[in-house]
Write a protein that holds these residues in place. Structure first.
Motif, short mmCIF file in Angstrom:
data_model
loop_
_atom_site.label_atom_id
_atom_site.label_comp_id
_atom_site.label_asym_id
_atom_site.label_seq_id
_atom_site.Cartn_x
_atom_site.Cartn_y
_atom_site.Cartn_z
N GLY A 1 -8.92 -9.59 -9.87
CA GLY A 1 -10.25 -10.12 -9.65
C GLY A 1 -10.92 -9.66 -8.38
N ARG A 2 -10.40 -8.63 -7.75
CA ARG A 2 -10.98 -8.15 -6.48
C ARG A 2 -10.56 -6.71 -6.22
N ASP A 3 -11.21 -6.12 -5.23
CA ASP A 3 -10.78 -4.83 -4.71
C ASP A 3 -10.12 -5.08 -3.36
N ALA A 4 -8.80 -5.02 -3.34
CA ALA A 4 -8.03 -5.25 -2.12
C ALA A 4 -7.32 -3.95 -1.72
N SER A 5 -8.09 -2.86 -1.69
CA SER A 5 -7.50 -1.54 -1.46
C SER A 5 -6.60 -1.50 -0.23
N ARG A 6 -7.04 -2.12 0.85
CA ARG A 6 -6.29 -2.06 2.10
C ARG A 6 -4.87 -2.63 1.96
N ALA A 7 -4.74 -3.69 1.17
CA ALA A 7 -3.46 -4.39 1.03
C ALA A 7 -2.39 -3.51 0.38
N PHE A 8 -2.79 -2.45 -0.32
CA PHE A 8 -1.81 -1.58 -0.96
C PHE A 8 -0.93 -0.87 0.07
N VAL A 9 -1.41 -0.75 1.31
CA VAL A 9 -0.59 -0.12 2.34
C VAL A 9 -0.30 -1.05 3.52
N SER A 10 -1.13 -2.07 3.70
CA SER A 10 -0.93 -2.96 4.85
C SER A 10 0.13 -4.02 4.59
N GLY A 11 0.28 -4.42 3.31
CA GLY A 11 1.21 -5.48 2.98
C GLY A 11 0.70 -6.86 3.35
N ASN A 12 -0.55 -6.94 3.80
CA ASN A 12 -1.15 -8.23 4.14
C ASN A 12 -1.90 -8.75 2.92
N PHE A 13 -1.32 -9.73 2.24
CA PHE A 13 -1.87 -10.22 0.98
C PHE A 13 -2.60 -11.56 1.13
N THR A 14 -3.01 -11.89 2.33
CA THR A 14 -3.72 -13.15 2.57
C THR A 14 -4.96 -12.91 3.39
N GLY A 15 -5.95 -13.79 3.21
CA GLY A 15 -7.13 -13.79 4.06
C GLY A 15 -7.81 -12.45 4.18
N ASP A 16 -8.01 -12.02 5.45
CA ASP A 16 -8.74 -10.79 5.72
C ASP A 16 -8.00 -9.54 5.24
N GLY A 17 -6.72 -9.67 4.92
CA GLY A 17 -5.97 -8.51 4.44
C GLY A 17 -6.37 -8.07 3.05
N LEU A 18 -6.94 -9.00 2.27
CA LEU A 18 -7.35 -8.67 0.89
C LEU A 18 -8.79 -8.15 0.92
N THR A 19 -8.94 -6.97 1.43
CA THR A 19 -10.26 -6.36 1.60
C THR A 19 -10.24 -4.92 1.11
N ASP A 20 -11.43 -4.39 0.84
CA ASP A 20 -11.52 -2.98 0.43
C ASP A 20 -11.79 -2.07 1.62
N SER A 21 -11.85 -2.63 2.83
CA SER A 21 -12.12 -1.83 4.02
C SER A 21 -10.88 -1.02 4.41
N LEU A 22 -11.09 0.26 4.72
CA LEU A 22 -10.01 1.14 5.16
C LEU A 22 -10.13 1.45 6.65
N ARG A 23 -10.88 0.66 7.35
CA ARG A 23 -11.15 0.88 8.77
C ARG A 23 -9.84 1.01 9.56
N ASP A 24 -9.76 2.06 10.37
CA ASP A 24 -8.64 2.32 11.28
C ASP A 24 -7.34 2.71 10.57
N LEU A 25 -7.35 2.92 9.27
CA LEU A 25 -6.14 3.39 8.60
C LEU A 25 -5.96 4.88 8.84
N SER A 26 -4.71 5.32 8.89
CA SER A 26 -4.42 6.73 9.11
C SER A 26 -4.67 7.55 7.84
N SER A 27 -4.65 8.86 7.99
CA SER A 27 -4.88 9.72 6.84
C SER A 27 -3.78 9.58 5.80
N THR A 28 -2.52 9.36 6.24
CA THR A 28 -1.45 9.19 5.27
C THR A 28 -1.56 7.85 4.54
#
Length: 238
Positions: free
Chosen positions: A81-108
């Motif tokens: 029910g959402r786009d939580a792209s960031r959580a696929f690599v951050s492992g943060n599945f709560t609150g602000d971690g479930l976001t589509d923002s890729l801010r400050d993520l590395s190229s890998t």
């Protein structure tokens, strides 16, 4: 005239009911379409009458065939029910971690998210696009999607460059056990810690690896002897 037996009638009824349920629950999503954030949130697995949808980098997929994982109570329900792209690599599945923002993520890390999106294209049904960060109201890719894909491509290039550079220097052998701890050693040469120059571009952090150097190469700048290890030791505790 032959009449159907009760058993055959019962079997026919069961088959009919099963076919109906199979058609109802596995029928394809009507068509590819554009979703708003509010619309996508309706398909979070809590309504048995609706499919379960997931967004990643703005692409929306029908994941109901993985209902045990993405449905209510499933281990990956937080993605539904959402786009939580960031959580696929951050492992943060709560609150602000479930976001589509890729801010400050590395190229890998961005590369890994693009690979996750490719996995969903291969494994599930693509049903549309999420209007917002990655697609505009006409369904066209935004600068953020193009930027993410370019950063992922850069990550692929850097990984290949790192692989080629490190292949010129043989890596140390290593082992570890709970009783004896760890050690590194070289069959030919001597173990040294050396910086991985491409790593900072890949992950934003500098890291080191163990490589084997011949004796006449040990005076190179940047080589570090393991703490507690003799200068010409072939095996070092870690």
């Amino acid at each position: 005239m032959r009449f159907a037996t009760p058993c055959s009638v019962l079997i026919a009824v069961i088959v009919t009911v099963f076919a109906f349920l199979l058609t109802f629950y596995l029928k394809p999503f009507p068509q590819q379409r554009l979703f708003s954030v509010e619309e996508l949130a309706l398909y979070n697995g809590t309504d048995e009458g609706l499919p379960i949808l997931l967004g990643i980098l703005g692409s929306v997929f029908d994941v109901r065939k993985g209902k045990s994982h993405y449905g209510k109570g499933g281990g990956y329900n937080h993605f539904a029910g959402r786009d939580a792209s960031r959580a696929f690599v951050s492992g943060n599945f709560t609150g602000d971690g479930l976001t589509d923002s890729l801010r400050d993520l590395s190229s890998t890390e961005v590369k890994s998210i693009v690979e996750w999106r490719d996995f969903y294209f291969r494994s599930y049904t693509f049903v549309g696009k999420l209007v917002g960060r990655y697609y505009d109201s006409q369904g066209n890719p935004t600068k953020y999607l193009k930027g993410a894909e370019a950063k992922a491509a850069r990550g692929t290039q850097l990984l290949e460059k790192q692989k080629n550079e490190e292949s010129k220097l043989p890596s140390c052998n290593s082992r570890w056990s709970q009783n004896e701890g760890g050690e590194v050693w070289c069959d030919v040469g001597y173990p040294r810690l050396v910086q991985r120059p491409v790593e900072i571009a890949l992950t934003g952090k500098m890291s080191k690896r163990c490589a084997c150097f011949k004796e006449d190469e040990l005076d190179q700048p940047g080589l570090e002897v393991y703490e507690g290890c003799d200068y010409l030791a072939k095996t070092c505790p870690v």
